[in-house]
Design a protein around this motif. Structure first.
Motif, PDB file in Angstrom:
ATOM      1  N   LEU A   1       0.819  -1.200   0.000  1.00  0.00           N
ATOM      2  CA  LEU A   1       0.000   0.000   0.000  1.00  0.00           C
ATOM      3  C   LEU A   1       0.855   1.253   0.000  1.00  0.00           C
ATOM      4  O   LEU A   1       2.046   1.218   0.318  1.00  0.00           O
ATOM      5  N   GLY A   2       0.220   2.344  -0.412  1.00  0.00           N
ATOM      6  CA  GLY A   2       0.964   3.597  -0.531  1.00  0.00           C
ATOM      7  C   GLY A   2       1.789   3.653  -1.797  1.00  0.00           C
ATOM      8  O   GLY A   2       2.783   4.381  -1.865  1.00  0.00           O
ATOM      9  N   ILE A   3       1.392   2.907  -2.841  1.00  0.00           N
ATOM     10  CA  ILE A   3       2.112   2.941  -4.110  1.00  0.00           C
ATOM     11  C   ILE A   3       1.769   4.245  -4.830  1.00  0.00           C
ATOM     12  O   ILE A   3       0.598   4.579  -5.015  1.00  0.00           O
ATOM     13  N   SER A   4       2.778   4.986  -5.244  1.00  0.00           N
ATOM     14  CA  SER A   4       2.589   6.296  -5.868  1.00  0.00           C
ATOM     15  C   SER A   4       1.698   6.217  -7.104  1.00  0.00           C
ATOM     16  O   SER A   4       1.745   5.250  -7.868  1.00  0.00           O
ATOM     17  N   LYS A   5       0.901   7.251  -7.314  1.00  0.00           N
ATOM     18  CA  LYS A   5       0.003   7.306  -8.467  1.00  0.00           C
ATOM     19  C   LYS A   5       0.757   7.261  -9.788  1.00  0.00           C
ATOM     20  O   LYS A   5       0.211   6.836 -10.821  1.00  0.00           O
ATOM     21  N   ASP A   6       2.004   7.703  -9.769  1.00  0.00           N
ATOM     22  CA  ASP A   6       2.807   7.740 -11.000  1.00  0.00           C
ATOM     23  C   ASP A   6       3.539   6.427 -11.259  1.00  0.00           C
ATOM     24  O   ASP A   6       4.152   6.262 -12.315  1.00  0.00           O
TER      25      ASP A   6
ATOM     26  N   ARG B   1       8.787   0.158   4.957  1.00  0.00           N
ATOM     27  CA  ARG B   1       8.923   0.804   3.640  1.00  0.00           C
ATOM     28  C   ARG B   1       9.880  -0.016   2.767  1.00  0.00           C
ATOM     29  O   ARG B   1      10.947  -0.445   3.219  1.00  0.00           O
ATOM     30  N   LEU B   2       9.490  -0.205   1.514  1.00  0.00           N
ATOM     31  CA  LEU B   2      10.271  -0.998   0.577  1.00  0.00           C
ATOM     32  C   LEU B   2      10.956  -0.102  -0.457  1.00  0.00           C
ATOM     33  O   LEU B   2      10.635   1.088  -0.575  1.00  0.00           O
ATOM     34  N   ASN B   3      11.873  -0.680  -1.212  1.00  0.00           N
ATOM     35  CA  ASN B   3      12.640   0.101  -2.182  1.00  0.00           C
ATOM     36  C   ASN B   3      11.772   0.776  -3.230  1.00  0.00           C
ATOM     37  O   ASN B   3      12.162   1.790  -3.813  1.00  0.00           O
ATOM     38  N   GLY B   4      10.600   0.215  -3.489  1.00  0.00           N
ATOM     39  CA  GLY B   4       9.708   0.807  -4.484  1.00  0.00           C
ATOM     40  C   GLY B   4       8.996   2.061  -3.996  1.00  0.00           C
ATOM     41  O   GLY B   4       8.240   2.681  -4.747  1.00  0.00           O
ATOM     42  N   GLY B   5       9.235   2.448  -2.726  1.00  0.00           N
ATOM     43  CA  GLY B   5       8.631   3.661  -2.193  1.00  0.00           C
ATOM     44  C   GLY B   5       7.285   3.438  -1.542  1.00  0.00           C
ATOM     45  O   GLY B   5       6.587   4.387  -1.185  1.00  0.00           O
ATOM     46  N   PHE B   6       6.899   2.185  -1.342  1.00  0.00           N
ATOM     47  CA  PHE B   6       5.621   1.864  -0.709  1.00  0.00           C
ATOM     48  C   PHE B   6       5.854   0.929   0.471  1.00  0.00           C
ATOM     49  O   PHE B   6       6.985   0.525   0.755  1.00  0.00           O
ATOM     50  N   HIS B   7       4.789   0.566   1.185  1.00  0.00           N
ATOM     51  CA  HIS B   7       4.877  -0.252   2.392  1.00  0.00           C
ATOM     52  C   HIS B   7       4.239  -1.617   2.174  1.00  0.00           C
ATOM     53  O   HIS B   7       3.385  -1.781   1.304  1.00  0.00           O
ATOM     54  N   TYR B   8       4.659  -2.577   2.991  1.00  0.00           N
ATOM     55  CA  TYR B   8       3.959  -3.860   2.993  1.00  0.00           C
ATOM     56  C   TYR B   8       3.058  -3.915   4.216  1.00  0.00           C
ATOM     57  O   TYR B   8       3.360  -3.352   5.260  1.00  0.00           O
TER      58      TYR B   8
ATOM     59  N   SER C   1       4.284   0.240 -12.547  1.00  0.00           N
ATOM     60  CA  SER C   1       4.911  -1.078 -12.667  1.00  0.00           C
ATOM     61  C   SER C   1       5.707  -1.376 -11.413  1.00  0.00           C
ATOM     62  O   SER C   1       6.100  -0.458 -10.675  1.00  0.00           O
ATOM     63  N   VAL C   2       5.930  -2.662 -11.161  1.00  0.00           N
ATOM     64  CA  VAL C   2       6.786  -3.089 -10.050  1.00  0.00           C
ATOM     65  C   VAL C   2       7.677  -4.228 -10.541  1.00  0.00           C
ATOM     66  O   VAL C   2       7.288  -5.010 -11.412  1.00  0.00           O
ATOM     67  N   THR C   3       8.874  -4.301  -9.960  1.00  0.00           N
ATOM     68  CA  THR C   3       9.800  -5.390 -10.254  1.00  0.00           C
ATOM     69  C   THR C   3      10.259  -5.995  -8.926  1.00  0.00           C
ATOM     70  O   THR C   3       9.977  -5.447  -7.854  1.00  0.00           O
ATOM     71  N   THR C   4      10.974  -7.084  -8.997  1.00  0.00           N
ATOM     72  CA  THR C   4      11.418  -7.784  -7.788  1.00  0.00           C
ATOM     73  C   THR C   4      12.182  -6.864  -6.843  1.00  0.00           C
ATOM     74  O   THR C   4      11.989  -6.906  -5.623  1.00  0.00           O
ATOM     75  N   SER C   5      13.021  -6.008  -7.383  1.00  0.00           N
ATOM     76  CA  SER C   5      13.842  -5.127  -6.544  1.00  0.00           C
ATOM     77  C   SER C   5      13.000  -4.132  -5.747  1.00  0.00           C
ATOM     78  O   SER C   5      13.421  -3.657  -4.695  1.00  0.00           O
ATOM     79  N   ASP C   6      11.805  -3.815  -6.229  1.00  0.00           N
ATOM     80  CA  ASP C   6      10.926  -2.876  -5.510  1.00  0.00           C
ATOM     81  C   ASP C   6      10.496  -3.409  -4.156  1.00  0.00           C
ATOM     82  O   ASP C   6      10.117  -2.644  -3.270  1.00  0.00           O
ATOM     83  N   PHE C   7      10.524  -4.737  -3.986  1.00  0.00           N
ATOM     84  CA  PHE C   7       9.990  -5.351  -2.771  1.00  0.00           C
ATOM     85  C   PHE C   7      11.060  -5.643  -1.719  1.00  0.00           C
ATOM     86  O   PHE C   7      10.773  -6.281  -0.711  1.00  0.00           O
ATOM     87  N   LYS C   8      12.260  -5.156  -1.931  1.00  0.00           N
ATOM     88  CA  LYS C   8      13.307  -5.312  -0.922  1.00  0.00           C
ATOM     89  C   LYS C   8      13.167  -4.208   0.120  1.00  0.00           C
ATOM     90  O   LYS C   8      12.902  -3.050  -0.219  1.00  0.00           O
TER      91      LYS C   8
END
Length: 206
Positions: A108-113, A131-138, A116-123
């Motif tokens: 949640l909290g994935i930016s409106k812009d 907070r994860l590398n993609g700028g959002f939270h789990y 797409s997501v890739t594996t590295s976003d979830f580190k």
């Protein structure tokens, strides 16, 4: 060493027995997150979502995406919708032999812009933050639970649902590991549509 092998074999027998007993306990599609009352205005998907890695839905997940392999998250990409302020992504196993789908990941909290997501976003950014590398939270107790269907239980489908929100979530809520139920209440009246990509796999004792 022999006792370890025997113990693992015994566990497999137990798992296969459970698969036989619950052979028909599958298909919890009607109890997925997007079938809640909050989604009454959007009974069907309105957003296109696919996986550059795995292909169009439904796609077969190769060993690198399931437990026992690398357990990677498939990359995903989707189209935007007018007025979106934030995105939510949830993955559920609808064929687990339980009354409700198993939530394998909630983000949640994935930016409106971000479309797409890739594996590295979830580190994770660090050990103390959600907070994860993609700028959002789990939002679950674990960042990701790789697919692991019961042995010989047949194909399990994993629904990856992207949800568009008309308002961003409260940052404190996003960082607090909210449950599936807490999030459902929070997004009521804020939904602009959703899309689904399905990955599927099975485990067979050879």
């Amino acid at each position: 060493m022999n006792w370890i092998i025997e113990k693992l074999k015994m566990l497999k027998y137990v798992e296969i027995t459970a698969s036989w007993l619950f052979a028909n306990a599958k298909g919890r599609d009607a109890k997925t997150f997007v079938k809640g009352p909050q989604f009454a205005s959007y009974p069907e998907p309105t957003i296109q979502i696919t996986s550059p890695d795995c292909g169009a839905s439904p796609a077969t997940l190769s060993p690198e995406y399931i437990a026992g392999g690398d357990g990677r998250l498939p990359s995903l990409e989707w189209n935007t919708v007018p007025g979106v302020k934030q995105w939510i992504l949830i993955c559920e196993d609808v064929d687990a032999p339980l009354p409700n789908p198993i939530c394998h990941g909630l983000y949640l909290g994935i930016s409106k812009d971000k479309l797409s997501v890739t594996t590295s976003d979830f580190k994770p950014e660090n050990e103390k933050s959600t907070r994860l590398n993609g700028g959002f939270h789990y939002g679950t107790s674990r960042i990701w639970i790789p697919p692991r269907p019961l042995l010989n239980h047949g194909i399990h489908r994993y629904f990856f649902d992207i949800i568009a929100l008309s308002e961003p979530l409260d940052e404190k809520l996003a960082a607090s590991k909210p449950t599936r139920e807490q999030l459902a209440k929070e997004i009521d009246g804020k939904i602009l549509g959703w899309g689904r990509w399905i990955g599927q796999c099975e485990r067979v004792w050879k």
